[in-house]
Design a protein around this motif. Structure first.
Motif, PDB file in Angstrom:
ATOM      1  N   ASN C  30      38.544  35.275  24.601  1.00  0.00           N
ATOM      2  CA  ASN C  30      39.814  35.832  25.063  1.00  0.00           C
ATOM      3  C   ASN C  30      40.191  35.204  26.408  1.00  0.00           C
ATOM      4  OD1 ASN C  30      41.970  37.399  25.764  1.00  0.00           O
ATOM      5  ND2 ASN C  30      40.796  39.320  25.967  1.00  0.00           N
ATOM      6  N   SER C  32      42.424  36.194  28.538  1.00  0.00           N
ATOM      7  CA  SER C  32      42.770  37.144  29.598  1.00  0.00           C
ATOM      8  C   SER C  32      41.554  37.525  30.435  1.00  0.00           C
ATOM      9  CB  SER C  32      43.369  38.401  28.962  1.00  0.00           C
ATOM     10  OG  SER C  32      43.333  39.459  29.891  1.00  0.00           O
ATOM     11  N   TRP C  38      43.605  41.485  24.653  1.00  0.00           N
ATOM     12  CA  TRP C  38      43.604  40.165  24.037  1.00  0.00           C
ATOM     13  C   TRP C  38      44.891  39.424  24.371  1.00  0.00           C
ATOM     14  CZ3 TRP C  38      39.935  37.368  21.658  1.00  0.00           C
ATOM     15  CH2 TRP C  38      40.355  36.184  21.027  1.00  0.00           C
ATOM     16  N   SER C  39      44.796  38.226  24.919  1.00  0.00           N
ATOM     17  CA  SER C  39      46.010  37.423  25.106  1.00  0.00           C
ATOM     18  C   SER C  39      46.021  36.290  24.084  1.00  0.00           C
ATOM     19  CB  SER C  39      46.110  36.901  26.542  1.00  0.00           C
ATOM     20  OG  SER C  39      44.966  36.129  26.869  1.00  0.00           O
TER      21      SER C  39
END
Lengths: 301, 369, 279
Positions: C30, C32, C38-39
């Protein structure tokens, strides 16, 4: 005459081998187990000076004088925090043992009844988490149980809850972590025990008219008693003194005695108090340890 | 007991055991005051049920157990306190104890290497051992890659490789199935005779002891009950215990009513017995009479003799092919076991028939203990 | 009890055991910095790992300690197993067996505290050892020896005692028996014991925390101190690396063992058919 000389040599050689074989491990464990235990008992009865432990033995006019200090124990007995913490540690450990048994017994039973060629893989799959880092697996639950974590997201998605609920840093998250960590310790002895169970007993019970359920309760469970006790003790004893799980998952409000000991030692620098806490903890787990020992020696026969 | 005084020392005695005892924990007498000697080239069997002390005795000969009392002499030398690895004795272990991590070749060479023998000599010796047991093509295999019979032969080769003065065999056929046993029994004895090694054999199987051994010691309760040739043990057992352990036997209890130099008369509940017997018995003495099942003849006509027959009803019959076994219930209540070879004549005796069982005056053995 | 119930029970338990690990691995990719949000997928935390000097030196220290303590564990574990299995009766046998199993069942905090206080006393008298690598090593070796003893004992128990006697009968002195027969047969157990104690040492945080001194932080200590403060993407990446290595290792080992067992079975079947042809 040479026969006699040979005999003497032989006796000497045998005694020598025996002396080393027993002496080396003896020295190792006396030095690293017995003496350290005696030392914490000693320190628990000593007075704590600012940075070091006061000497117990002083010389007065050429006579040794033993100075026993019960302060730590008096404090342990009077401050209800300690009593509450011991009690809650035992409660958490008992609950962990019970839940592990409820999940683990059927699981081990189903493992044994699985086809022989997959059993090796099934055991491996239980062992695998045990080989991977315990610490990291506990850390993983922090991600799972966070307010915006996987479990909350799943529960909201399924419509069970409307908004995120707090699971982390509650007794629930502590219990999840404890059961998760100790479950293999329950399953593996149970599996080992159940897989040795002679299937003919079950066939005999069925042949004599017992229903599968009756057979399970009247034959399988009594015969696996040793496995149940071994598993229960292997979970209960370390669970009582657990430190890492409550520290990472339990939040600041869950009382566990392992944490109290840690704090007395690392934060308060009170070695005497930490030792007293440890001594009482040892007394608490002495009985379950004796039970475990008895069943293990019986199983060995 | 009389047996121990019979031990005589001759030049040919290879093994001599004197007053040997093994007592565990000060009370459990596994072996008690045993004495015997074995001559060069003899195969001597220790026969007995489990717990009779035969294994403990063998382990003392090998050096794994230290005797509580007594001595063991090999070729005149006292070896009682010698450790196993210094005794010129080798053992073929029960279920073989082949080293699982070594090949057949290395298993056989194992003992030779300990003696620091030259490499070429070891190779020669191992090859000749392999030929002896006909396993040359299996030299590179590991024990688990062999059948039970082959493993047994490797074990034999390994124990013979060092040319021991004495070979110990611990239940040598115990791990084989029945069919293989008979075949292997003869193979084993042929090899042992070919090599000419002296053997002490432990077994619980009387047939095994009888076919393989030249002399047998029947053991019970840690003691020797009787020592003798197979035929003596079977035909002239010296006690009820031996008669009962070796083969099947019918036992009558009776009282001596007359005795002269060669013949005595005994009255039992079943019938009168006239027995050819020279042992010292007195009139009025209570004795047991042992009668082997195969020495009894069954007929449906009244025997002519006055003694040595009784009458009863056939209650059971078992057909074994070569012979038939009958159980005849006598009027006294005793069930007589009878064994008859199945000849060419058709057998007419069936269950429920009333029959006469009779035997020769030489067939019965009088036992006073 | 029906099959479907059994199957779902088993699947549920395995899911319980593996879901956290899988989640941990997934979130390590992830992008982020907020672990649970979650990005998009990224390997940037793995790249950052390479520059994380604290973590790298901790890994080095942990590997060193794990290797050395595993050696010591196997050594002392073997001694203990032999003493307890070879000699059924000697004065103090019960004491030795209790002491040998104590580190297994006693909570880590007690083992750590008692060992540390002992070492402090020794240092008080003799001026050494200083807290650091050696003291951690001692703690891990103590714990490991107790586990190694269990592994080796179970192997010794299933070994046929007649093999030792056979070796002696063929002329081996006691030490030769050990070197030529017992030790070769024990090798698989020694390897398992080594791997197990290596893993235990590499995983331990409590004993290390008690026994380490300034400048000596093992990998679990670094991870623990970061995890206490909250979620941290660097731990996810490090965890994924460790878990992958261990998983691959364990699977490879078990496949190897399974293959050896199959090979053996095949050979035995072959012998069986051969001997049937002969008779």
């Amino acid at each position: 005459m040479s026969g006699l000389a040979q005999m003497v040599d032989e006796v000497r050689a045998r005694l020598g081998g025996r002396r080393w074989l027993i002496g080396v491990p003896y020295l190792w464990y006396v030095l690293l187990v017995l003496i350290p235990l005696l030392i914490i008992i000693k320190i628990s009865f000593s007075e704590m000076l600012i940075t070091e432990v006061a000497s117990m033995l002083t010389w007065r006019q050429g006579w040794p004088s033993l100075h026993l200090n019960f302060d730590s124990y008096v404090f342990l007995a009077t401050d209800t925090l300690y009593f509450d913490t011991y009690l809650s540690s035992i409660k958490y450990a008992l609950a962990t043992t019970l839940i592990c048994l409820l999940i683990g017994y059927p699981f081990a039973y189903f493992m044994v009844r699985s086809p022989a060629h997959v059993q090796h893989t099934l055991v491996m799959l239980v062992m695998l988490p045990f080989w991977t880092s315990f610490l990291l697996r506990i850390y993983a639950w922090k991600i799972m149980l966070a307010d915006d974590g996987v479990i909350n997201a799943l529960l909201i998605h399924l419509g069970i809850i409307d908004g995120a609920i707090q699971i982390m840093n509650t007794p629930t998250s502590l219990m999840i972590g404890m059961v998760y960590s100790y479950l293999p310790f329950m399953i593996l002895p149970l599996y080992a025990n159940l897989s040795k169970l002679d299937m003919r007993y079950l066939e005999a019970a069925a042949d004599l008219g017992a229903s599968p359920w009756k057979t399970f309760w009247l034959v399988t469970v009594p015969l696996s008693k040793a496995g149940i006790i071994a598993g229960a003790m292997l979970v209960f004893i370390p669970a009582v003194g657990e430190y890492v799980i409550p520290e990472l998952l339990g939040g600041s409000d869950t009382l566990m005695i392992g944490r109290v000991l840690w704090d007395e030692f690392f934060s308060n620098n009170d070695w005497s108090m930490a030792s007293a806490v440890a001594v009482v903890m040892i007394l608490l787990i002495l009985l379950p340890m004796a039970i475990l020992n008895k069943y293990q020696t019986e199983a060995a026969r | 007991m009389v047996i121990q005084s019979e031990v005589k020392t001759t030049e040919q005695d290879l093994l001599r055991v004197v007053g040997l005892s093994k007592i565990y924990d000060g009370t459990v007498k596994a072996v008690e005051d045993v004495a015997f000697s074995v001559q060069k080239g003899e195969v001597f069997a220790l026969l007995g049920g489990s717990g009779c002390g035969k294994s403990t005795l063998l382990r003392m000969l090998a050096g794994f157990e230290t005797p509580t009392q007594g001595n063991i002499f090999l070729a005149g030398k006292d070896i009682t306190s010698l450790p196993p690895y210094q005794r010129p004795i080798n053992m073929m272990f029960q279920s073989y104890a082949l080293f699982p991590h070594l090949t057949v070749w290395d298993n056989i060479a194992f003992g030779l290497r300990r003696d620091g023998m030259a490499k070429a000599d070891i190779a020669n010796r191992v090859e000749s051992m392999l030929s002896l047991v006909q396993l040359n093509q299996f030299a590179r295999r590991k024990p688990h890659q062999l059948s039970g019979g082959q493993q047994q032969r490797v074990a034999l080769a390994r124990s013979l490789a060092k040319r021991p003065q004495l070979l110990l065999l611990d239940e040598p056929l115990g791990a084989l199935d029945k069919k293989l046993r008979e075949k292997t029994q003869f193979e084993l004895i042929n090899i042992v005779q070919e090599v000419g090694v002296t053997c002490v054999l432990v077994t619980h199987d009387q047939e095994e002891a009888m076919t393989m051994a030249s002399r047998i010691a029947v053991m019970g309760g840690g003691r020797f009950l009787q020592v003798g040739r197979p035929r003596e043990i079977y035909e002239v057992p010296n006690s009820v215990q031996v008669a009962d352990f070796v083969g099947n036997v019918n036992l009558f209890q009776g009282e001596v009513t007359a005795a002269d130099a060669t013949c005595i008369t005994v009255r039992s509940a079943e019938c009168m017995h006239a027995v050819t017997h020279s042992a010292a018995v007195r009139v009025g003495m209570r004795v047991s009479l042992a009668l082997r099942p195969e020495k009894i003849t069954l007929t449906q006509v009244l025997p002519l003799a006055d003694d040595n027959w009784c009458v009863g009803e056939v209650v059971e019959l078992a057909y074994f092919g070569a012979y038939t076994t009958y159980h005849v219930k006598l009027d006294s209540g005793m069930v007589l076991k009878v064994q008859a070879m199945n000849g060419t004549q058709t057998n007419v005796i069936a269950v429920g028939h009333r029959v006469y069982a009779s035997w020769h005056t030489l067939a019965v053995v009088v036992l006073t203990q | 009890m029906n099959n479907a119930f059994a199957k779902s029970w088993m699947i549920a338990v395995y899911a319980f055991l593996y879901l956290p690990i899988i989640t941990l691995v997934v979130y390590s990719f992830n992008a982020s910095p907020l672990v649970t949000v979650w990005s998009h997928a990224s390997v940037k935390w793995y790249v950052a790992l390479m520059a994380d000097d604290d973590l790298i030196s901790a890994v080095k220290l942990s590997l060193e300690i794990a290797f050395l303590s595993a050696l010591m564990s196997v050594f002392f574990g073997t001694f203990t197993a032999f003493a307890l299995n070879r000699y059924r009766r000697f004065s103090g046998r019960t004491l030795l067996s209790s002491m040998a199993s104590a580190p297994l069942v006693m909570p880590d905090v007690i083992v750590g505290l008692s060992l540390l206080l002992m070492l402090v006393s020794v240092q008080h008298w003799l001026g050494f050892p200083d807290r650091g690598l050696f003291t951690i090593l001692l703690g891990h070796a103590l714990l490991g020896a107790a586990y190694a003893n269990v592994v080796i004992t179970s192997r010794l128990r299933e070994m046929d005692g007649r093999l030792d006697e056979a070796a002696m009968d063929l002329g081996c002195k006691p030490f030769q028996v050990f070197r030529l027969v017992t030790l070769p047969l024990l090798v698989p157990a020694l390897v398992s014991a080594f791997l197990l104690t290596f893993t235990l040492s590499f995983d331990d945080v409590v004993l290390s925390s008690f026994l380490s001194g300034p400048g000596y932080s093992t990998l679990p200590m670094v991870i623990f101190s970061r995890a206490r403060l909250g979620l941290n993407p660097s731990i996810n990446a490090a965890a994924t690396v460790i878990i992958s290595v261990v998983t691959i290792g364990v699977i490879a080992l078990s496949l190897y063992q399974a293959r050896a067992a199959r090979q053996r079975k095949r050979e035995m079947a072959l012998v069986y058919s051969e001997s049937n042809q002969n008779t």
